[in-house]
Design a protein around this motif. Structure first.
Motif, PDB file in Angstrom:
ATOM      1  N   SER A 257       0.847  -1.191   0.000  1.00  0.00           N
ATOM      2  CA  SER A 257       0.000   0.000   0.000  1.00  0.00           C
ATOM      3  C   SER A 257       0.879   1.236   0.000  1.00  0.00           C
ATOM      4  N   CYS A 259       1.890   4.577   1.313  1.00  0.00           N
ATOM      5  CA  CYS A 259       1.686   5.309   2.561  1.00  0.00           C
ATOM      6  C   CYS A 259       1.952   6.802   2.395  1.00  0.00           C
ATOM      7  N   GLY A 260       2.362   7.209   1.192  1.00  0.00           N
ATOM      8  CA  GLY A 260       2.567   8.634   0.991  1.00  0.00           C
ATOM      9  C   GLY A 260       3.181   8.949  -0.356  1.00  0.00           C
ATOM     10  N   TYR A 294      -4.116   4.105  -4.778  1.00  0.00           N
ATOM     11  CA  TYR A 294      -3.852   5.335  -4.026  1.00  0.00           C
ATOM     12  C   TYR A 294      -4.362   6.556  -4.782  1.00  0.00           C
ATOM     13  N   SER A 351      14.047   7.062   4.015  1.00  0.00           N
ATOM     14  CA  SER A 351      12.987   6.064   3.861  1.00  0.00           C
ATOM     15  C   SER A 351      13.359   4.839   3.041  1.00  0.00           C
ATOM     16  N   LYS A 355      11.278   1.323   3.354  1.00  0.00           N
ATOM     17  CA  LYS A 355      10.096   1.317   2.511  1.00  0.00           C
ATOM     18  C   LYS A 355      10.508   1.164   1.046  1.00  0.00           C
ATOM     19  N   GLU A 373       4.619   0.336   1.534  1.00  0.00           N
ATOM     20  CA  GLU A 373       4.920  -0.606   2.607  1.00  0.00           C
ATOM     21  C   GLU A 373       4.475  -2.000   2.188  1.00  0.00           C
TER      22      GLU A 373
END
Length: 572
Positions: A257, A259-260, A294, A351, A355, A373
């Motif tokens: 997914s 996450c940002g 997303y 990150s 990630k 993630e």
């Protein structure tokens, strides 16, 4: 003796021989039926009668074999879905755990697809038939297992070669026995002795030794949700010495997914999202699916041109307005001449080791980075431990960067070969083959199809209804990693049973021929002993009808990995 009215008559011997030979044939036929009972139980999951919409607008019951593609059928609550179809009307809750491994039922609504053999737990569904019953998900599974039983493996061909020599050798021994005992004793005794040789040497057990065990093993494995392409695959898996795992979608859930999203220039975020949505719109990669989810929502579409996939790297559009627009890995950005600004450089440094990062850029600059993630499957740890207990060499092949691979290495306690392109994965598998001879590759059978095909044994997870993946030698219907060590252990047990059967039947027949040729065996006793030999092989093979749970599995596959007994009882 009858015409001479003197000497011995042997009418009772003939009767006894016929009775015991017939009994032996009946036991063999019963054993064959029992060996395929698990497969027959799978077929019972498809109902014989289907509720179809007639031309007059009424619902009538028809034979499932008469249902055609495009017809409309109805499935009430509590009934099993007879064919693969698409929901036209109604809503329901369907149990598809045999195909997907998910114990939780799935809600179905109009335009959703349903699989033949799944159970409608709740609701009234009206379906459009997409495939006949025999060509549906369950029908293809049964056909694949039946085809697998017809393909001869190494042990079957060995038994066939033995049989080719066995018949002429026994004929010579029987004739020699008749002549020798006829000359030394009398021709009557020589005839009985020769008959004993033929009876005790009947190769029924030898003929049953391999196929019966293979049939039982393949049928039981299919019931557990494991489909072997052939008996030869079962034999090769028993000799497995190493496994190479794909990471994304195999050891991880396969559903990462986002996450940002971080952009170098916050004012460009809408443009970055627009172009990323166009790039991932047609891609099947799990990262593309995560980005697509997303970015789900109404937005003005950007028509930049044709999307090109660069294997192991990413996606690219050759835009007439901005030049190439690239989305993919950090190395892909470097190869495309794209560099990160200070904002994204800081995000990457912070990150990238924890990630997954997917970059997008154009005109010489990386414009944004999607942070994803991944979640490790809960059964990954017990599955890996079980494989270690089986003495297998394990490693993971991934395209992740080295820094992120180190994090996964600490979690999995496995060596990880990182930053591999598809052709480098193939080279890694070939190198493992040189070391261990028999190497398996475990993946999803889609993005890693070349690696599965290159391995000695390709194991595809989560086949579900797609049991015909050409790149896989073994298809695991559910997404349960514990079925991997179970399959290896099961193949070893099956091959051990085959070897026991061959050793017993060949040794027993050889010893029996010697005893009979010496004149120590009456023909009636030889017929009885022939049945005993077949019974031993039958009994030993039918032990494979059980799942063979053992400590080496290191944790059993979930109950969803097998056809629930309640389903079989309901189908019956």
């Amino acid at each position: 003796a009858t015409m001479r009215s003197s000497g011995h008559v042997y009418y009772e011997v003939v009767c006894v021989i016929l009775v015991f030979v017939t009994l032996g044939r009946w036991l063999e036929a019963t054993g064959r039926l029992q060996a395929t009972a698990a497969l027959d139980e799978l077929e019972q999951l498809i109902p014989d009668q289907v509720r179809c919409l007639s031309g007059g607008g009424e619902w009538t019951m028809r034979s499932r074999d008469s249902v055609l593609i495009g017809q409309t059928v109805r499935v009430l609550s509590g009934e099993r879905i007879p064919v693969d179809g698409r929901v036209l009307r109604g809503r329901g809750v369907v149990d598809e755990q045999f195909f997907t491994g998910e114990s939780l039922p799935v809600e179905k609504q109009p335009d959703d697809r349903v699989l033949g053999g799944s159970l409608n737990l709740e609701g009234d569904l009206v379906l459009q038939v997409l495939a006949p019953a025999t060509a549906g998900a369950l029908g293809r599974l049964v056909d694949a297992v039946r085809s697998a039983r017809l393909r001869k493996g190494r042990f079957q061909m060995l038994a066939d070669r033995w049989s080719q020599w066995f018949f002429p050798v026994i004929a010579v021994v029987s004739l020699a026995t008749f002549v020798i005992h006829g000359l030394r004793t009398d021709w009557e005794f020589g005839l009985l002795t020769a008959l004993s040789v033929v009876l005790i040497a009947c190769p029924c057990a030898l003929a049953l030794a391999t196929p019966l065990a293979i049939w039982a093993a393949l049928s039981t494995a299919a019931r557990r949700g494991v489909l072997f392409r052939s008996g030869e695959t079962l034999e090769r898996l028993a000799e497995l010495r190493a496994i190479r795992w794909d990471k994304t979608g195999t050891l991880t859930t396969g559903s990462p997914s986002v996450c940002g999203l971080v952009c170098e220039d916050a004012a460009e975020q809408a443009v970055v999202e627009q172009r990323a949505a166009e790039l991932v719109s047609g891609s099947t990669h799990v990262f593309s699916a995560a980005i697509r989810q997303y970015l789900d929502g109404p937005r003005e579409r950007w028509h930049g041109g044709m999307v090109t996939t660069v294997p192991g790297r990413g996606l690219r559009i050759e835009s007439a307005e901005f030049g190439p627009v690239s989305l993919g890995s950090r190395d892909f950005m470097t190869d495309s001449g794209l560099t990160a600004g200070p904002v994204l450089s800081a995000v990457i440094a912070r990150s990238e080791s924890t990630k997954a990062c997917v970059f997008i850029g154009w005109e010489g600059r990386i414009r944004g980075v999607f942070l994803l993630e991944e979640t490790l499957r809960p059964e990954a740890a017990p599955a890996i431990a079980a494989c270690r207990n089986l003495g297998l060499d394990l490693a993971v092949l991934t395209g992740d960067r080295e820094e992120r691979a180190l994090v996964w290495e600490q979690q999995l306690h496995l060596p990880i070969l990182a930053e591999l392109l598809p052709e480098q994965k193939l080279a890694a598998i070939r190198f493992a083959h040189e070391q261990f001879r028999q190497v398996a590759m475990v993946g999803d059978g889609l993005n890693d199809a070349p690696a599965l095909a290159a391995a000695d044994i390709g194991i595809a997870m989560g086949c579900g209804a797609d049991v015909t993946r050409d790149s896989a030698d073994v298809c695991l219907l559910p997404n349960d990693l514990r079925l991997v060590p179970w399959s290896v252990q099961w193949s070893r047990r099956s091959v051990a049973t085959i070897r026991q059967n061959l050793a017993w039947s060949f040794g027993y027949n050889s010893l029996g021929v010697i005893v009979a040729a010496m004149g120590w065996l009456h023909p009636a006793i030889a017929a009885v002993l022939m049945i005993v030999s077949s019974l031993v092989v039958l009994g030993n093979s039918l032990r494979l009808r059980t799942d063979g749970r053992g400590p080496a599995t290191g944790g059993e596959p979930s109950d969803a990995a097998a056809v629930p007994q309640s389903c079989l009882e309901a189908a019956a």
